[in-house]
Design a protein around this motif. Structure first.
Motif, PDB file in Angstrom:
ATOM      1  N   GLY A  47     -34.462 -23.464  -3.679  1.00  0.00           N
ATOM      2  CA  GLY A  47     -35.212 -23.784  -4.880  1.00  0.00           C
ATOM      3  C   GLY A  47     -36.276 -24.829  -4.605  1.00  0.00           C
ATOM      4  N   THR A  48     -36.950 -25.226  -5.644  1.00  0.00           N
ATOM      5  CA  THR A  48     -38.046 -26.187  -5.531  1.00  0.00           C
ATOM      6  C   THR A  48     -37.657 -27.496  -6.211  1.00  0.00           C
ATOM      7  OG1 THR A  48     -39.009 -25.469  -7.626  1.00  0.00           O
ATOM      8  CG2 THR A  48     -39.744 -24.303  -5.626  1.00  0.00           C
ATOM      9  N   PRO A  49     -38.363 -28.572  -5.916  1.00  0.00           N
ATOM     10  CA  PRO A  49     -38.123 -29.821  -6.648  1.00  0.00           C
ATOM     11  C   PRO A  49     -38.322 -29.619  -8.156  1.00  0.00           C
ATOM     12  CG  PRO A  49     -39.446 -30.259  -4.701  1.00  0.00           C
ATOM     13  CD  PRO A  49     -39.331 -28.764  -4.815  1.00  0.00           C
ATOM     14  N   GLU A  50     -39.286 -28.785  -8.537  1.00  0.00           N
ATOM     15  CA  GLU A  50     -39.532 -28.508  -9.954  1.00  0.00           C
ATOM     16  C   GLU A  50     -38.305 -27.866 -10.606  1.00  0.00           C
ATOM     17  OE1 GLU A  50     -43.139 -26.604 -12.612  1.00  0.00           O
ATOM     18  OE2 GLU A  50     -42.764 -25.761 -10.621  1.00  0.00           O
ATOM     19  N   LEU A  51     -37.649 -26.957  -9.900  1.00  0.00           N
ATOM     20  CA  LEU A  51     -36.436 -26.325 -10.424  1.00  0.00           C
ATOM     21  C   LEU A  51     -35.343 -27.364 -10.641  1.00  0.00           C
ATOM     22  CD1 LEU A  51     -34.476 -24.009 -11.128  1.00  0.00           C
ATOM     23  CD2 LEU A  51     -34.046 -23.773  -8.675  1.00  0.00           C
ATOM     24  N   HIS A  52     -35.113 -28.191  -9.656  1.00  0.00           N
ATOM     25  CA  HIS A  52     -34.060 -29.210  -9.773  1.00  0.00           C
ATOM     26  C   HIS A  52     -34.347 -30.194 -10.900  1.00  0.00           C
ATOM     27  CE1 HIS A  52     -31.731 -27.911  -6.282  1.00  0.00           C
ATOM     28  NE2 HIS A  52     -32.898 -27.588  -5.740  1.00  0.00           N
ATOM     29  N   GLN A  53     -35.606 -30.553 -11.086  1.00  0.00           N
ATOM     30  CA  GLN A  53     -35.997 -31.447 -12.178  1.00  0.00           C
ATOM     31  C   GLN A  53     -35.748 -30.780 -13.529  1.00  0.00           C
ATOM     32  OE1 GLN A  53     -37.024 -34.626 -12.147  1.00  0.00           O
ATOM     33  NE2 GLN A  53     -37.230 -34.643 -14.373  1.00  0.00           N
ATOM     34  N   TRP A  54     -36.145 -29.508 -13.658  1.00  0.00           N
ATOM     35  CA  TRP A  54     -35.962 -28.765 -14.907  1.00  0.00           C
ATOM     36  C   TRP A  54     -34.472 -28.645 -15.253  1.00  0.00           C
ATOM     37  CZ3 TRP A  54     -34.043 -23.666 -15.855  1.00  0.00           C
ATOM     38  CH2 TRP A  54     -34.300 -23.171 -17.135  1.00  0.00           C
ATOM     39  N   ASP A  74     -20.683 -13.112  -4.118  1.00  0.00           N
ATOM     40  CA  ASP A  74     -20.949 -13.960  -2.954  1.00  0.00           C
ATOM     41  C   ASP A  74     -22.394 -14.419  -2.922  1.00  0.00           C
ATOM     42  OD1 ASP A  74     -18.332 -13.779  -2.098  1.00  0.00           O
ATOM     43  OD2 ASP A  74     -18.725 -12.219  -0.606  1.00  0.00           O
ATOM     44  N   ARG A  75     -23.326 -13.505  -3.159  1.00  0.00           N
ATOM     45  CA  ARG A  75     -24.750 -13.841  -3.137  1.00  0.00           C
ATOM     46  C   ARG A  75     -25.093 -14.866  -4.204  1.00  0.00           C
ATOM     47  NH1 ARG A  75     -29.274 -15.579  -3.346  1.00  0.00           N
ATOM     48  NH2 ARG A  75     -31.144 -14.421  -3.791  1.00  0.00           N
ATOM     49  N   VAL A  76     -24.606 -14.672  -5.429  1.00  0.00           N
ATOM     50  CA  VAL A  76     -24.933 -15.588  -6.525  1.00  0.00           C
ATOM     51  C   VAL A  76     -24.276 -16.946  -6.301  1.00  0.00           C
ATOM     52  CG1 VAL A  76     -24.837 -15.981  -9.013  1.00  0.00           C
ATOM     53  CG2 VAL A  76     -25.256 -13.677  -8.134  1.00  0.00           C
ATOM     54  N   GLU A  77     -23.008 -16.952  -5.900  1.00  0.00           N
ATOM     55  CA  GLU A  77     -22.318 -18.210  -5.649  1.00  0.00           C
ATOM     56  C   GLU A  77     -23.039 -19.034  -4.587  1.00  0.00           C
ATOM     57  OE1 GLU A  77     -17.817 -19.859  -4.903  1.00  0.00           O
ATOM     58  OE2 GLU A  77     -18.305 -17.867  -4.160  1.00  0.00           O
ATOM     59  N   ASP A  82     -25.652 -25.322  -5.077  1.00  0.00           N
ATOM     60  CA  ASP A  82     -26.206 -26.681  -5.164  1.00  0.00           C
ATOM     61  C   ASP A  82     -26.924 -26.945  -6.486  1.00  0.00           C
ATOM     62  OD1 ASP A  82     -25.281 -27.352  -2.640  1.00  0.00           O
ATOM     63  OD2 ASP A  82     -27.123 -26.664  -1.652  1.00  0.00           O
ATOM     64  N   LEU A  83     -26.864 -26.005  -7.410  1.00  0.00           N
ATOM     65  CA  LEU A  83     -27.618 -26.147  -8.658  1.00  0.00           C
ATOM     66  C   LEU A  83     -26.777 -26.631  -9.832  1.00  0.00           C
ATOM     67  CD1 LEU A  83     -29.845 -22.929  -8.543  1.00  0.00           C
ATOM     68  CD2 LEU A  83     -30.378 -25.234  -7.706  1.00  0.00           C
ATOM     69  N   ASP A  84     -25.464 -26.643  -9.706  1.00  0.00           N
ATOM     70  CA  ASP A  84     -24.574 -27.093 -10.770  1.00  0.00           C
ATOM     71  C   ASP A  84     -24.795 -26.320 -12.074  1.00  0.00           C
ATOM     72  OD1 ASP A  84     -22.507 -28.626 -11.863  1.00  0.00           O
ATOM     73  OD2 ASP A  84     -23.893 -30.170 -12.584  1.00  0.00           O
ATOM     74  N   VAL A  85     -24.783 -24.991 -11.962  1.00  0.00           N
ATOM     75  CA  VAL A  85     -24.900 -24.132 -13.134  1.00  0.00           C
ATOM     76  C   VAL A  85     -23.783 -23.100 -13.118  1.00  0.00           C
ATOM     77  CG1 VAL A  85     -27.412 -24.378 -13.344  1.00  0.00           C
ATOM     78  CG2 VAL A  85     -26.478 -22.502 -11.987  1.00  0.00           C
ATOM     79  N   GLU A  86     -23.424 -22.627 -14.303  1.00  0.00           N
ATOM     80  CA  GLU A  86     -22.482 -21.520 -14.406  1.00  0.00           C
ATOM     81  C   GLU A  86     -23.184 -20.242 -13.997  1.00  0.00           C
ATOM     82  OE1 GLU A  86     -20.164 -20.877 -17.992  1.00  0.00           O
ATOM     83  OE2 GLU A  86     -20.627 -22.939 -18.612  1.00  0.00           O
ATOM     84  N   TYR A  87     -22.413 -19.212 -13.701  1.00  0.00           N
ATOM     85  CA  TYR A  87     -23.019 -17.935 -13.346  1.00  0.00           C
ATOM     86  C   TYR A  87     -22.041 -16.798 -13.569  1.00  0.00           C
ATOM     87  CZ  TYR A  87     -20.295 -18.399  -9.060  1.00  0.00           C
ATOM     88  OH  TYR A  87     -19.271 -18.541  -8.165  1.00  0.00           O
ATOM     89  N   THR A  88     -22.622 -15.621 -13.690  1.00  0.00           N
ATOM     90  CA  THR A  88     -21.850 -14.395 -13.654  1.00  0.00           C
ATOM     91  C   THR A  88     -22.645 -13.404 -12.811  1.00  0.00           C
ATOM     92  OG1 THR A  88     -20.605 -12.776 -14.949  1.00  0.00           O
ATOM     93  CG2 THR A  88     -22.787 -13.380 -15.793  1.00  0.00           C
ATOM     94  N   ALA A  89     -21.942 -12.589 -12.063  1.00  0.00           N
ATOM     95  CA  ALA A  89     -22.577 -11.635 -11.154  1.00  0.00           C
ATOM     96  C   ALA A  89     -22.167 -10.211 -11.533  1.00  0.00           C
ATOM     97  CB  ALA A  89     -22.176 -11.939  -9.718  1.00  0.00           C
TER      98      ALA A  89
END
Length: 187
Positions: A47-54, A74-77, A82-89
């Motif tokens: 990701g980018t610094p802008e993504l992490h800031q957002w 596996d790919r999504v996890e 490092d983004l500290d977000v929930e997800y579903t694949a």
């Protein structure tokens, strides 16, 4: 209108154009987002610094971000570790199952979330089927994973059909501008 199910509720240039203030003004509690070429460039897993800031700004404001992806677990996890977000694949978009699963797990109402993505044939269509507002964003980079070329080709044709008369797809610089345009134009 033909292909109305592919027409986004809103369109902004980037996921980063969804500011905390604008989301809160619309009562949004969560941003559900596609992964590749929406949140992350498919070839830039950090990701980018802008993504992490957002992401930090939204988290601080109590707005959740949940990745809803068609990719493997596996790919999504690996991509979001490092983004500290929930997800579903394996969401199987355009089927609404991934979106509906996230809504049910978090007990969110359909008008409290946005589904954001860079593809009309998967992200926007899935949002419509789930009954949630959609936000179409420009893809982060011009190249895609090889599996996406067919969708992009069909999407170009769909855009010609949907936006053929006096209407055009306008990329807004902010979510507030997109909301205002929808209120004025009524579509």
């Amino acid at each position: 209108m033909a292909l109305n199910f592919l027409k986004p509720t809103y369109s902004v240039e980037s996921v980063y154009d969804l500011s905390v203030a604008e989301l809160k003004a619309q009562g949004i509690k969560a941003v559900l987002t596609d992964l590749d070429n929406t949140l992350l460039a498919w070839n830039n897993p950090d990701g980018t610094p802008e993504l992490h800031q957002w992401l930090s700004e939204l988290k601080s404001a109590g707005i959740e971000v949940v990745v809803v992806s068609n990719n493997t677990w596996d790919r999504v996890e690996k991509a979001v570790s490092d983004l500290d977000v929930e997800y579903t694949a394996w969401s199987l978009k355009p089927l609404p199952r991934g979106i509906l699963k996230v809504l049910k797990q978090n007990q969110w109402q359909k008008d409290e979330v946005l589904m954001v993505g860079d593809q009309m044939l998967t992200d926007v269509w899935a949002a419509h089927l789930a009954g949630v507002p959609s936000v179409l964003v420009k893809q982060l980079i011009e190249s895609d994973m090889w599996q996406t070329w067919l969708n992009r080709s069909l999407e170009k044709l769909a855009k010609k059909i949907i936006y053929r008369k006096n209407e055009t797809l306008i990329w807004h610089k902010s979510f507030a501008d997109a909301v205002k345009a929808k209120e004025i134009n009524g579509n």
